[in-house]
Design a protein around this motif. Sequence first.
Motif, PDB file in Angstrom:
ATOM      1  N   SER A  46       0.676  -0.983   0.205  1.00  0.00           N
ATOM      2  CA  SER A  46       0.287  -0.159  -0.119  1.00  0.00           C
ATOM      3  C   SER A  46       0.844   1.217   0.426  1.00  0.00           C
ATOM      4  O   SER A  46       0.589   1.967  -0.631  1.00  0.00           O
ATOM      5  N   SER A  47       1.347   0.751   0.694  1.00  0.00           N
ATOM      6  CA  SER A  47       2.628   2.661   0.724  1.00  0.00           C
ATOM      7  C   SER A  47       3.643   2.315  -0.748  1.00  0.00           C
ATOM      8  O   SER A  47       3.369   3.606  -1.137  1.00  0.00           O
ATOM      9  N   LEU A  48       4.051   1.484  -1.476  1.00  0.00           N
ATOM     10  CA  LEU A  48       4.282   1.332  -2.512  1.00  0.00           C
ATOM     11  C   LEU A  48       3.348   2.678  -3.603  1.00  0.00           C
ATOM     12  O   LEU A  48       3.804   3.703  -3.913  1.00  0.00           O
ATOM     13  N   TYR A  49       2.111   1.913  -3.871  1.00  0.00           N
ATOM     14  CA  TYR A  49       0.905   2.749  -4.573  1.00  0.00           C
ATOM     15  C   TYR A  49       0.791   4.338  -4.036  1.00  0.00           C
ATOM     16  O   TYR A  49       0.604   4.922  -5.085  1.00  0.00           O
ATOM     17  N   SER A  50       0.750   4.157  -2.813  1.00  0.00           N
ATOM     18  CA  SER A  50       0.277   5.446  -1.919  1.00  0.00           C
ATOM     19  C   SER A  50       1.447   6.622  -2.473  1.00  0.00           C
ATOM     20  O   SER A  50       1.532   7.329  -1.851  1.00  0.00           O
ATOM     21  N   GLY A  51       2.915   6.052  -2.266  1.00  0.00           N
ATOM     22  CA  GLY A  51       3.754   7.357  -3.031  1.00  0.00           C
ATOM     23  C   GLY A  51       4.649   7.153  -1.527  1.00  0.00           C
ATOM     24  O   GLY A  51       5.577   7.818  -2.024  1.00  0.00           O
ATOM     25  N   ASP A  66       9.871   6.127   1.074  1.00  0.00           N
ATOM     26  CA  ASP A  66      10.542   6.401   2.163  1.00  0.00           C
ATOM     27  C   ASP A  66      10.347   4.650   3.297  1.00  0.00           C
ATOM     28  O   ASP A  66      11.117   4.113   3.951  1.00  0.00           O
ATOM     29  N   ARG A  67       9.141   4.934   3.318  1.00  0.00           N
ATOM     30  CA  ARG A  67       7.648   4.705   4.512  1.00  0.00           C
ATOM     31  C   ARG A  67       8.649   2.596   4.239  1.00  0.00           C
ATOM     32  O   ARG A  67       8.599   1.871   4.529  1.00  0.00           O
ATOM     33  N   VAL A  68       8.274   2.095   2.457  1.00  0.00           N
ATOM     34  CA  VAL A  68       8.917   0.743   1.861  1.00  0.00           C
ATOM     35  C   VAL A  68       9.872   0.520   2.097  1.00  0.00           C
ATOM     36  O   VAL A  68      10.196  -0.614   2.447  1.00  0.00           O
ATOM     37  N   ASN A  69      10.864   1.359   1.658  1.00  0.00           N
ATOM     38  CA  ASN A  69      12.415   0.954   2.575  1.00  0.00           C
ATOM     39  C   ASN A  69      12.738   0.823   3.612  1.00  0.00           C
ATOM     40  O   ASN A  69      13.515  -0.058   4.167  1.00  0.00           O
ATOM     41  N   TYR A  70      12.335   1.237   4.566  1.00  0.00           N
ATOM     42  CA  TYR A  70      12.051   1.401   6.105  1.00  0.00           C
ATOM     43  C   TYR A  70      11.606  -0.106   6.567  1.00  0.00           C
ATOM     44  O   TYR A  70      12.221  -0.679   7.153  1.00  0.00           O
ATOM     45  N   LEU A 104      11.302  -1.242  -6.139  1.00  0.00           N
ATOM     46  CA  LEU A 104      10.354  -0.201  -7.320  1.00  0.00           C
ATOM     47  C   LEU A 104      10.757   0.842  -6.271  1.00  0.00           C
ATOM     48  O   LEU A 104      10.758   2.056  -6.937  1.00  0.00           O
ATOM     49  N   ALA A 105      10.746   1.027  -5.065  1.00  0.00           N
ATOM     50  CA  ALA A 105      10.522   1.678  -3.765  1.00  0.00           C
ATOM     51  C   ALA A 105      11.862   2.743  -4.413  1.00  0.00           C
ATOM     52  O   ALA A 105      11.697   3.867  -3.961  1.00  0.00           O
ATOM     53  N   THR A 106      13.223   1.611  -4.598  1.00  0.00           N
ATOM     54  CA  THR A 106      14.566   2.663  -4.186  1.00  0.00           C
ATOM     55  C   THR A 106      14.601   2.650  -5.555  1.00  0.00           C
ATOM     56  O   THR A 106      15.157   4.249  -5.851  1.00  0.00           O
ATOM     57  N   THR A 107      14.032   2.823  -7.084  1.00  0.00           N
ATOM     58  CA  THR A 107      14.351   3.193  -8.143  1.00  0.00           C
ATOM     59  C   THR A 107      13.698   4.824  -8.251  1.00  0.00           C
ATOM     60  O   THR A 107      13.706   5.247  -8.563  1.00  0.00           O
ATOM     61  N   LYS A 108      12.453   4.370  -7.297  1.00  0.00           N
ATOM     62  CA  LYS A 108      11.581   5.724  -7.623  1.00  0.00           C
ATOM     63  C   LYS A 108      12.082   6.807  -6.620  1.00  0.00           C
ATOM     64  O   LYS A 108      12.331   8.182  -6.764  1.00  0.00           O
ATOM     65  N   LEU A 109      13.195   6.919  -6.042  1.00  0.00           N
ATOM     66  CA  LEU A 109      13.498   7.307  -4.719  1.00  0.00           C
ATOM     67  C   LEU A 109      15.010   7.892  -5.900  1.00  0.00           C
ATOM     68  O   LEU A 109      15.103   9.416  -5.278  1.00  0.00           O
TER      69      LEU A 109
END
Length: 442
Positions: free
Chosen positions: A267-272, A275-279, A308-313
């Motif tokens: 849910s954190s990934l899709y909501s943008g 940083d929360r995903v990586n945590y 994907l969170a890493t690439t987006k960051l």
Amino acid sequence: MILIFLGLLRLLGEDLPNEGLELSQIISAVNETKQLFEWESDESLLRMTKVHNNTKKIEDIMKFYGHLGLISWFAAPNMHAFYMARFAKFCLKSRVGCKYLPSAFGAFGACLCNGLTNETLAGYRIGKLGLMILNQSELDMDEASKVYLAYYRELGVLFEPIQACVEMHRRGYEFAMQVGNTSLAGLHLCLAVHREIISGKNLQLLKAEIEFYLKLAKQHSLTALKVLMQIYYKNVMTLMGEQLIGQVERIQGAQYEEIDCTQEMMSSLYSGHFDRVNYLSKKWEASSESIKLKVPIRVISVAFYNGLATTKLHRTKGFKSKQPLQNVWKKLLPVLTKAEEFSKWNFKHKASILKAEYLSLTFKRVQAEREYECAISSARSSKFIHEEGMACELAGIHYKHHGDNVKALDLFCQAQKCYESWGSQMKVDQMIEHQKDFISLC
């Protein structure tokens, strides 16, 4: 409860420890049983019908091992693989082809696909043999439900279309309910809903389905089912863009914490909230190794979400060092590439999405665009509507970065349609915002 079955097995001559084994001892037991299977042909394993004078005792031992396997998966995960290795070994030694044999094969096969031995293909062979033995025997609904749980929980979800696994868990639920095993039925429902979430079932339908299951959990006093459904409900509501009213009930236990963690990562990934995903990924990495490795589908999901969170960051903020992006290529992408070898249907598009993002960020435009196209077509073919939308969205961002606004706008429109079909108003709103930047091109 575990101590009860250990005591019963001890009375029947099977002396098992309840704790305290070193990891090396567990691995040794698993490898020893695996080797016994390697010495047997499929044909011989399918014809285990040796007659004993003490057949009834052997069947009782197998029955109690089956109960032990079901309980230890949640209550004693550190010992589960050892118990199932001993269960399967006992069956191979006694060679009694009774109704409990498929459970031994299914449960031990599932143990082989975790990080202890990483013998996933060997586990798949043994698990499939368990299903074949089950199908050639007279139907016992209770045992069939247990076999489906062991096989589709860890093996089927890797090798067979996830949507088909949902149907088998539903069948397992129906069997369990017909014999009055509501706890087993609840486990099947939890797995069915989890598979529906990650396969992109319409979120509005999922919301209504989970609400029904929450009532069912209350009716049958199934606390574990209630807690897990609340976790799934929170994720679905977030993905839809709706506000969750009330708090999610908590149960102590690493299994529940890990499920909650991976659901929140999605849910954190899709909501943008990257940083929360990586945590959450770091939190997951620090969790109990024996729990984490027990469910390979979560290992794959975490690699996908974290990558994907890493690439987006990296795209939005950048990193001071190259390490995070190198980690995607060297550590996370290989997990998805390996998963793709098991099932292109389930995992090819995921590997292509992450590969495309990495190639885009490392200035390999042509290769990236080829991977984006592959991800979109593969996700569409496999009916993962939410990840087709994600592939379109990320490709749109890539083309926008390179100044191809017409192509980018088309991809954002495609993504919006996918997210509308998925039922995520949150993602639809995000796509509308993307389109506002160059809506005059329509």
